[in-house]
Design a protein around this motif. Structure first.
Motif, PDB file in Angstrom:
ATOM      1  N   SER A  44       0.830  -1.207   0.000  1.00  0.00           N
ATOM      2  CA  SER A  44       0.000   0.000   0.000  1.00  0.00           C
ATOM      3  C   SER A  44       0.866   1.258   0.000  1.00  0.00           C
ATOM      4  CB  SER A  44      -0.921   0.012   1.220  1.00  0.00           C
ATOM      5  OG  SER A  44      -1.814  -1.062   1.170  1.00  0.00           O
ATOM      6  N   TYR A  45       1.927   1.225   0.797  1.00  0.00           N
ATOM      7  CA  TYR A  45       2.841   2.368   0.886  1.00  0.00           C
ATOM      8  C   TYR A  45       3.394   2.731  -0.483  1.00  0.00           C
ATOM      9  CZ  TYR A  45       7.037   5.023   2.184  1.00  0.00           C
ATOM     10  OH  TYR A  45       8.011   5.977   2.276  1.00  0.00           O
ATOM     11  N   TYR A  46       3.833   1.736  -1.240  1.00  0.00           N
ATOM     12  CA  TYR A  46       4.430   2.009  -2.538  1.00  0.00           C
ATOM     13  C   TYR A  46       3.407   2.330  -3.621  1.00  0.00           C
ATOM     14  CZ  TYR A  46       9.089   1.187  -0.894  1.00  0.00           C
ATOM     15  OH  TYR A  46      10.276   1.311  -0.223  1.00  0.00           O
ATOM     16  N   SER A  47       2.124   2.174  -3.314  1.00  0.00           N
ATOM     17  CA  SER A  47       1.108   2.572  -4.287  1.00  0.00           C
ATOM     18  C   SER A  47       0.711   4.037  -4.115  1.00  0.00           C
ATOM     19  CB  SER A  47      -0.124   1.668  -4.180  1.00  0.00           C
ATOM     20  OG  SER A  47      -0.800   1.891  -2.960  1.00  0.00           O
ATOM     21  N   ILE A  48       1.195   4.671  -3.050  1.00  0.00           N
ATOM     22  CA  ILE A  48       0.919   6.085  -2.783  1.00  0.00           C
ATOM     23  C   ILE A  48       1.883   6.929  -3.618  1.00  0.00           C
ATOM     24  CG2 ILE A  48       0.977   7.879  -0.985  1.00  0.00           C
ATOM     25  CD1 ILE A  48       0.395   5.653   1.062  1.00  0.00           C
ATOM     26  N   PRO A  49       1.403   8.045  -4.188  1.00  0.00           N
ATOM     27  CA  PRO A  49       2.312   8.930  -4.944  1.00  0.00           C
ATOM     28  C   PRO A  49       3.512   9.354  -4.091  1.00  0.00           C
ATOM     29  CG  PRO A  49       0.034   9.616  -5.245  1.00  0.00           C
ATOM     30  CD  PRO A  49       0.028   8.540  -4.193  1.00  0.00           C
ATOM     31  N   GLU A  50       4.659   9.519  -4.738  1.00  0.00           N
ATOM     32  CA  GLU A  50       5.920   9.731  -4.022  1.00  0.00           C
ATOM     33  C   GLU A  50       5.889  10.898  -3.044  1.00  0.00           C
ATOM     34  OE1 GLU A  50      10.670  10.387  -4.804  1.00  0.00           O
ATOM     35  OE2 GLU A  50       9.374   9.911  -6.492  1.00  0.00           O
ATOM     36  N   HIS A  51       5.346  12.045  -3.444  1.00  0.00           N
ATOM     37  CA  HIS A  51       5.360  13.204  -2.537  1.00  0.00           C
ATOM     38  C   HIS A  51       4.514  12.942  -1.290  1.00  0.00           C
ATOM     39  CE1 HIS A  51       1.669  14.003  -4.827  1.00  0.00           C
ATOM     40  NE2 HIS A  51       1.305  14.778  -3.833  1.00  0.00           N
TER      41      HIS A  51
ATOM     42  N   ARG B  31       6.458  10.411   1.029  1.00  0.00           N
ATOM     43  CA  ARG B  31       7.484  11.021   1.873  1.00  0.00           C
ATOM     44  C   ARG B  31       6.869  11.625   3.128  1.00  0.00           C
ATOM     45  NH1 ARG B  31       9.483  14.841  -1.801  1.00  0.00           N
ATOM     46  NH2 ARG B  31       9.371  13.600  -3.661  1.00  0.00           N
ATOM     47  N   ARG B  32       5.710  12.260   2.973  1.00  0.00           N
ATOM     48  CA  ARG B  32       5.044  12.869   4.124  1.00  0.00           C
ATOM     49  C   ARG B  32       4.550  11.799   5.097  1.00  0.00           C
ATOM     50  NH1 ARG B  32       0.976  17.329   2.246  1.00  0.00           N
ATOM     51  NH2 ARG B  32       1.194  17.931   4.417  1.00  0.00           N
ATOM     52  N   LEU B  33       4.026  10.714   4.571  1.00  0.00           N
ATOM     53  CA  LEU B  33       3.582   9.608   5.412  1.00  0.00           C
ATOM     54  C   LEU B  33       4.759   8.993   6.158  1.00  0.00           C
ATOM     55  CD1 LEU B  33       1.346   7.705   6.370  1.00  0.00           C
ATOM     56  CD2 LEU B  33       1.765   6.321   4.328  1.00  0.00           C
TER      57      LEU B  33
ATOM     58  N   GLU C   2       7.531  10.499   7.082  1.00  0.00           N
ATOM     59  CA  GLU C   2       7.917  11.416   8.159  1.00  0.00           C
ATOM     60  C   GLU C   2       6.944  11.311   9.338  1.00  0.00           C
ATOM     61  OE1 GLU C   2      10.715  13.075   8.609  1.00  0.00           O
ATOM     62  OE2 GLU C   2      11.363  12.155   6.728  1.00  0.00           O
ATOM     63  N   LEU C   3       5.637  11.196   9.048  1.00  0.00           N
ATOM     64  CA  LEU C   3       4.650  11.032  10.111  1.00  0.00           C
ATOM     65  C   LEU C   3       4.929   9.750  10.891  1.00  0.00           C
ATOM     66  CD1 LEU C   3       2.030  11.779  11.586  1.00  0.00           C
ATOM     67  CD2 LEU C   3       0.777  10.559   9.771  1.00  0.00           C
ATOM     68  N   ALA C   4       5.212   8.667  10.189  1.00  0.00           N
ATOM     69  CA  ALA C   4       5.497   7.387  10.853  1.00  0.00           C
ATOM     70  C   ALA C   4       6.730   7.502  11.738  1.00  0.00           C
ATOM     71  CB  ALA C   4       5.665   6.283   9.808  1.00  0.00           C
ATOM     72  N   ARG C   5       7.754   8.195  11.258  1.00  0.00           N
ATOM     73  CA  ARG C   5       8.971   8.370  12.064  1.00  0.00           C
ATOM     74  C   ARG C   5       8.666   9.145  13.338  1.00  0.00           C
ATOM     75  NH1 ARG C   5      14.266   9.912   8.958  1.00  0.00           N
ATOM     76  NH2 ARG C   5      15.000   9.470  11.043  1.00  0.00           N
ATOM     77  N   VAL C   6       7.872  10.214  13.222  1.00  0.00           N
ATOM     78  CA  VAL C   6       7.516  11.014  14.397  1.00  0.00           C
ATOM     79  C   VAL C   6       6.723  10.165  15.381  1.00  0.00           C
ATOM     80  CG1 VAL C   6       6.091  12.948  15.194  1.00  0.00           C
ATOM     81  CG2 VAL C   6       7.615  13.249  13.225  1.00  0.00           C
ATOM     82  N   LEU C   7       5.752   9.410  14.884  1.00  0.00           N
ATOM     83  CA  LEU C   7       4.924   8.581  15.761  1.00  0.00           C
ATOM     84  C   LEU C   7       5.743   7.478  16.438  1.00  0.00           C
ATOM     85  CD1 LEU C   7       1.676   8.228  13.642  1.00  0.00           C
ATOM     86  CD2 LEU C   7       2.000   9.598  15.709  1.00  0.00           C
ATOM     87  N   SER C   8       6.695   6.905  15.731  1.00  0.00           N
ATOM     88  CA  SER C   8       7.502   5.839  16.335  1.00  0.00           C
ATOM     89  C   SER C   8       8.469   6.395  17.366  1.00  0.00           C
ATOM     90  CB  SER C   8       8.273   5.057  15.261  1.00  0.00           C
ATOM     91  OG  SER C   8       9.261   5.877  14.669  1.00  0.00           O
ATOM     92  N   ASP C   9       8.918   7.646  17.209  1.00  0.00           N
ATOM     93  CA  ASP C   9       9.794   8.261  18.212  1.00  0.00           C
ATOM     94  C   ASP C   9       9.026   8.571  19.494  1.00  0.00           C
ATOM     95  OD1 ASP C   9      11.964   8.131  16.544  1.00  0.00           O
ATOM     96  OD2 ASP C   9      11.808  10.211  15.865  1.00  0.00           O
TER      97      ASP C   9
END
Length: 124
Positions: free
Chosen positions: A101-108, A111-113, A115-122
């Motif tokens: 699913s992640y790779y079916s999302i447009p690239e821009h 990237r935002r998703l 970054e959101l995942a990184r923030v949530l995991s931190d």
């Protein structure tokens, strides 16, 4: 008993085939073998010869080295991060659905998703 390298290569074949949306039957046809042989490769029950791995890589659109990526990292799995990640991430259907699913999302947007995942995991 299967060697850990054969199991790893088989898992990488299964992962790439699955991400490509390809069935075992289709991969077998492209390589010129029966799908049961693909099943045996993917479980590590049978070793993949160099020439057959070359054909599989070609059919899946990757370099042969792709199937060996992550093998060295498996040697020293003693850090805290590796303990929080399931041992067979490739075999986890939910994780693989998420990756597809992640790779079916447009690239821009991807990237935002990311970054959101990184923030949530931190935070967790």
């Amino acid at each position: 008993m299967p060697h850990k390298v054969d199991v790893h290569v088989g898992q990488r074949i299964r992962q790439r085939r699955w991400l490509a949306g390809m069935t075992q039957q289709k991969l077998a046809e492209l390589v010129g073998i029966k799908f049961q042989q693909i099943q045996k490769y993917e479980t590590g029950a049978n070793r993949v010869s160099a020439s057959r791995l070359w054909d599989i890589a070609d059919a899946l659109g990757v370099e042969v080295a792709h199937f060996f990526e992550g093998l060295e990292a498996e040697k020293g799995k003693s850090d805290g991060l590796s303990q929080s990640i399931p041992a067979d991430l490739i075999g986890d259907k939910e994780a693989m659905d998420l990756v597809r699913s992640y790779y079916s999302i447009p690239e821009h947007q991807r990237r935002r998703l990311f970054e959101l995942a990184r923030v949530l995991s931190d935070v967790a």
